[in-house]
Design an enzyme around this catalytic site. Structure first.
Site, PDB file in Angstrom:
ATOM      1  N   THR A  76      -6.238   9.792   7.792  1.00  0.00           N
ATOM      2  CA  THR A  76      -5.492   8.873   6.924  1.00  0.00           C
ATOM      3  C   THR A  76      -4.001   9.195   6.789  1.00  0.00           C
ATOM      4  O   THR A  76      -3.157   8.328   7.013  1.00  0.00           O
ATOM      5  CB  THR A  76      -6.125   8.860   5.514  1.00  0.00           C
ATOM      6  OG1 THR A  76      -7.483   8.462   5.664  1.00  0.00           O
ATOM      7  CG2 THR A  76      -5.413   7.889   4.603  1.00  0.00           C
ATOM      8  N   ASN A 132      -4.343  15.486   6.399  1.00  0.00           N
ATOM      9  CA  ASN A 132      -4.265  15.174   4.965  1.00  0.00           C
ATOM     10  C   ASN A 132      -3.812  16.401   4.184  1.00  0.00           C
ATOM     11  O   ASN A 132      -3.114  16.299   3.193  1.00  0.00           O
ATOM     12  CB  ASN A 132      -5.617  14.712   4.439  1.00  0.00           C
ATOM     13  CG  ASN A 132      -5.965  13.312   4.923  1.00  0.00           C
ATOM     14  OD1 ASN A 132      -5.081  12.568   5.365  1.00  0.00           O
ATOM     15  ND2 ASN A 132      -7.226  12.956   4.863  1.00  0.00           N
ATOM     16  N   ASP A 192     -12.746   2.579   4.093  1.00  0.00           N
ATOM     17  CA  ASP A 192     -12.944   3.967   4.548  1.00  0.00           C
ATOM     18  C   ASP A 192     -14.091   4.631   3.778  1.00  0.00           C
ATOM     19  O   ASP A 192     -14.923   5.316   4.365  1.00  0.00           O
ATOM     20  CB  ASP A 192     -11.650   4.749   4.359  1.00  0.00           C
ATOM     21  CG  ASP A 192     -11.730   6.173   4.903  1.00  0.00           C
ATOM     22  OD1 ASP A 192     -11.944   6.328   6.124  1.00  0.00           O
ATOM     23  OD2 ASP A 192     -11.578   7.129   4.123  1.00  0.00           O
TER      24      ASP A 192
HETATM   25 ZN    ZN Z   1     -11.625   8.571   6.208  1.00  0.00          ZN
END
Ligand code: ZN
Length: 540
Positions: free
Chosen positions: A83, A104, A298
């Site tokens: 992401t 992330n 997601d």
């Molecule tokens: Zn994800």
């Protein structure tokens, strides 16, 4: 006689040429729109647009698919499809090797701890209701270089407004960039949209009003049930909330349930419509940018996998929600004055149960075993450790004190670690820091993708590429993403609006081309490290 015969067509040709150049130079600078809407769907594979299209409505995804430039082979050319990196790449037109958002969160050697991609301990969450005291917040401080939004703001003397919205703080913040007017995200515990003191010290009235109305309340008593798509469909129930007697709604327990249902897209897009209204987007002299990242796709995808009924239903609901959002944009701004761009931060692997059933690969990867294998191999060949300071499914960070103490050249230590990692059954390849820094990587597409993910200041000593269909999850039904394989890298790229030629484009492209194309058509400076290429075929 002879010369007249020759001159005549030449003159005609010159006149035609001048006329054509005239048209071309005029066409090369289309009028800027009043508003650009960038829609990023978190975890949305390209094939969702084709698999579920028979059940789309007329004005949701089909508005874009029928009237836009649709790229059918758009793939990220890097190896850490997650992401944070995905949103940063879309916004900057560059990869983590340049924009620095390598994951992330990543291990910080100087602080000896993991840092979150948008953490900023000097900021607080504005209007947080997550308990007493100021809640630490986030900012784009870790993002290196400018975004499309930053360049648009600079080009208009900061009159253009840039608003970024997501359920996830990192998605909103990274899409917006450093100079965004504001980024808003959803505080799951309180059911409110919040921001950071980085942008503003208080929420604007339109955000307060939206929060006070508590949009989650509209879903009290609702059941998440499959939309009927064929005559006679009764609708599978996917989940429902069972309140205790007398339990008020919405309370934190209900909000927790709601957070994993596609109803969150309705709330998020309602907030985006309010942003258009409250910020008067598309009403000024200069082009505004609204970036919306839809996160719940997601959450549902992680829980159920790309071939589940839940993902199918969530995609169909996203279609209906977008249709409603587009209709409101038309009412507020007029779609004639809007460009819409659609993409995703990454795709997703099938879940391990599906992978194993169809003999596609291992199914589950074991990042913990990779770490153990590296520690063991290094101890055996280089002496007692500890050799591994930190490790996850992408990186091994070696313990440099041990490397120094044992007087092992760093390149040698990395090599032993990489060989041990690559020997694991769930690992396709492992590359060393020295290989990246000295340009001695193998000449392969895989190594190139790893290099686009590798940032010398933040990345570890060994870069791990998991094998195709080896997914770093424990359960058989849950799944994940983060690899260089096409199920994770291939995403939609659609450009819609009067500047773009409608059509289906099979030519390969990359999501980083999206920002580059918009910047080129707007006639503004490309963001600082952009390596995306304007998709000239699709420009009118
Ligand atoms: Zn994800």
């Amino acid at each position: 006689m002879v010369s007249r015969k020759v001159v005549g067509p030449c003159l005609v040709a010159i006149v035609l040429l001048v006329g054509r150049l005239g048209t071309l130079s005029h066409a090369a600078f289309p009028e800027r729109p009043k508003l650009i809407v960038l829609i990023v769907i978190d975890q949305f594979r390209y094939d969702y647009l084709t698999r579920f299209r028979p059940h789309f409505t007329a004005k949701g995804f089909n508005l874009l698919l029928d009237g836009g430039a649709v790229f059918t082979d758009c793939r990220y050319d890097y190896a850490s499809t997650i992401t944070g990196p995905g949103h940063a790449s879309l916004a900057t037109g560059a990869y983590p090797n340049q924009h620095g958002i390598i994951d992330n969160e990543w291990y910080d050697r100087t602080q000896h701890r993991a840092v979150y991609c948008v953490e900023d301990l000097s900021t607080h969450t504005v209007a947080s209701q997550n308990g007493p005291g100021p809640t630490p917040a986030f900012s784009p401080r870790n993002l290196i270089g400018s975004t499309l939004g930053d360049e648009l703001r600079a080009a208009t003397d900061f009159r253009s407004k840039v608003i970024a919205i997501s359920l996830k703080d990192r998605a909103a913040i990274l899409l917006g960039g450093h100079t965004a007017t504001a980024a808003y995200w959803y505080e799951a515990g309180s059911g409110r949209f919040v921001t950071s003191t980085y942008y503003e010290s208080a929420l604007p009235p339109w955000v307060e009003t939206f929060n006070q109305r508590a949009p989650a309340r509209d879903f009290c008593g609702q059941v998440w049930k499959a939309l009927p798509v064929r005559p006679g469909d009764t609708g599978t129930v996917f989940s429902e909330f069972h309140p205790s007697p007398g339990e008020p709604c919405p309370d934190p327990r209900f909000l927790g349930w709601l957070n994993d249902t596609p109803f969150m897209n309705e709330i998020e897009l309602a907030f985006a419509s309010e942003a258009v209204r409250g910020e008067h987007l598309g009403q000024g002299e200069d082009t505004d940018l609204l970036a919306v990242s839809l996160s719940v796709n997601d959450y549902v995808g992680h829980a159920s996998g790309p071939y589940s009924e839940q993902v199918s239903d969530t995609t169909l609901r996203t279609d209906r929600d977008l249709a409603k959002f587009f209709a409101d944009l038309d009412k507020q701004v007029g779609l004639d004055h809007v460009w819409i761009a659609l993409s995703a931060d990454h795709g997703v692997a099938p879940n391990p149960a599906f992978i194993q059933e169809h003999h596609l690969g291992l199914g589950n990867a074991q990042p913990g075993a990779i770490r153990g294998g590296v520690e063991k191999a290094m101890s055996e060949s280089l002496g007692p450790g500890p050799w591994v300071e930190d490790a996850d499914e992408l990186y091994v960070y070696l313990n440099r004190d041990t490397v120094k103490k044992r007087r092992i050249p760093e390149a040698r230590a990395e090599e032993v670690a990489a060989q041990a990692a690559a020997a694991q059954p769930d690992v396709a390849a492992a590359f060393t820091r020295t290989q990246f820094l000295t340009g001695t990587l193998p000449n392969s597409p895989l190594a190139r993708k790893a290099a686009n993910s590798f940032n010398p200041k933040r990345s570890g000593d060994v870069f791990i590429v998991l094998a195709p269909y080896a997914v770093p999850v424990v359960a058989a039904t849950g799944t994940s993403h983060g690899s260089p394989w096409n199920y994770d890298t291939q995403v939609p790229l659609v450009l819609w609006g009067d500047a773009f030629k409608a059509g289906v484009y099979a030519k390969p492209c990359q999501p980083i081309d999206l920002a580059a194309t918009l910047a080129a058509v707007l006639g503004i400076t490309q963001s600082s490290e952009s390596e995306g290429r304007p998709l000239t075929d699709a420009i009118r």
